[in-house]
Scaffold this active site. Structure first.
Site, PDB file in Angstrom:
ATOM      1  N   GLY A  28       0.835  -1.181   0.000  1.00 53.11           N
ATOM      2  CA  GLY A  28       0.000   0.000   0.000  1.00 53.11           C
ATOM      3  C   GLY A  28       0.874   1.236   0.000  1.00 53.11           C
ATOM      4  N   TYR A  29       0.333   2.306  -0.545  1.00 55.07           N
ATOM      5  CA  TYR A  29       1.079   3.560  -0.648  1.00 55.07           C
ATOM      6  C   TYR A  29       0.498   4.579   0.327  1.00 55.07           C
ATOM      7  CZ  TYR A  29       3.713   1.767  -4.485  1.00 55.07           C
ATOM      8  OH  TYR A  29       4.581   1.012  -5.231  1.00 55.07           O
ATOM      9  N   LEU A  30       1.387   5.123   1.156  1.00 53.97           N
ATOM     10  CA  LEU A  30       1.011   6.177   2.089  1.00 53.97           C
ATOM     11  C   LEU A  30       1.143   7.538   1.427  1.00 53.97           C
ATOM     12  CD1 LEU A  30       2.794   4.779   5.273  1.00 53.97           C
ATOM     13  CD2 LEU A  30       0.486   4.291   4.420  1.00 53.97           C
ATOM     14  N   GLU A  81      -3.528   4.349   0.446  1.00 51.04           N
ATOM     15  CA  GLU A  81      -4.433   4.716  -0.642  1.00 51.04           C
ATOM     16  C   GLU A  81      -4.986   3.431  -1.263  1.00 51.04           C
ATOM     17  OE1 GLU A  81      -2.473   7.426  -3.359  1.00 51.04           O
ATOM     18  OE2 GLU A  81      -1.441   8.403  -1.695  1.00 51.04           O
ATOM     19  N   ASN A 143       4.327   1.201  -9.987  1.00 49.25           N
ATOM     20  CA  ASN A 143       3.370   0.624  -9.041  1.00 49.25           C
ATOM     21  C   ASN A 143       2.568   1.714  -8.342  1.00 49.25           C
ATOM     22  OD1 ASN A 143       4.142  -2.604  -7.850  1.00 49.25           O
ATOM     23  ND2 ASN A 143       5.085  -1.721  -9.663  1.00 49.25           N
TER      24      ASN A 143
END
Length: 154
Positions: A28-30, A81, A143
């Site tokens: 996951g991307y912060l 996100e 990604n």
């Protein structure tokens, strides 16, 4: 300070399948802003926090730190996100390099990309038969961008 020098290609055919077992990754991307991405990634009982700078050509600064897997899973589930990036990764050693083939799942199902990390941007590489078009300069394949614009929406 570590530098990541990476080329990225589409994968064609199935000549790479069966060479090595897959590992399941969930990430996951912060933060996905261009100037810096912050990623949390889990694979089995391991997890990492990774911070990357803006890409210049095929090079960018990268910092990666192991973190407790329970904390990583919490961040992915509650802070990251959406959608979460899930994929199978196959690490294939070939001609002195390791090709990482990512077979994406979920909203990015159908996308298969191969990455190879280099010591220098000018390094020559021998392309395996299953390597297709180079997409190193196409930000759609990052990604971090597959979160806001998944492959299923192209």
């Amino acid at each position: 300070m570590a530098k990541e020098i990476e080329r990225k290609f589409l994968v064609r055919g199935n000549g790479w399948r069966g060479m090595v077992p897959a590992k399941h990754y969930c990430q996951g991307y912060l933060s996905t802003i261009k100037e810096r991405t912050v990623r949390v990634r889990c694979c089995g009982n391991e997890a990492w926090l990774t911070i990357k700078s803006t890409t210049q050509g095929i090079t960018r600064t990268e910092f990666e730190y192991p973190i407790p897997p329970d904390e990583a899973r919490y961040m992915i589930q509650h802070l990251a996100e959406q959608p979460i990036i899930e994929k199978y990764r196959y690490c294939i050693p070939l001609n002195g390099l390791v090709w990482e083939i990512d077979e994406f799942l979920g909203a990015n199902q159908g996308l298969i990309v191969a990455e190879v990390e280099l010591n220098h941007a000018q390094d020559e590489i021998i392309l395996p038969e299953w390597i297709g078009e180079e997409v190193s300069d196409d930000p759609r394949y990052y990604n971090s961008n597959l979160v806001s614009k998944p492959f299923s929406q192209w």
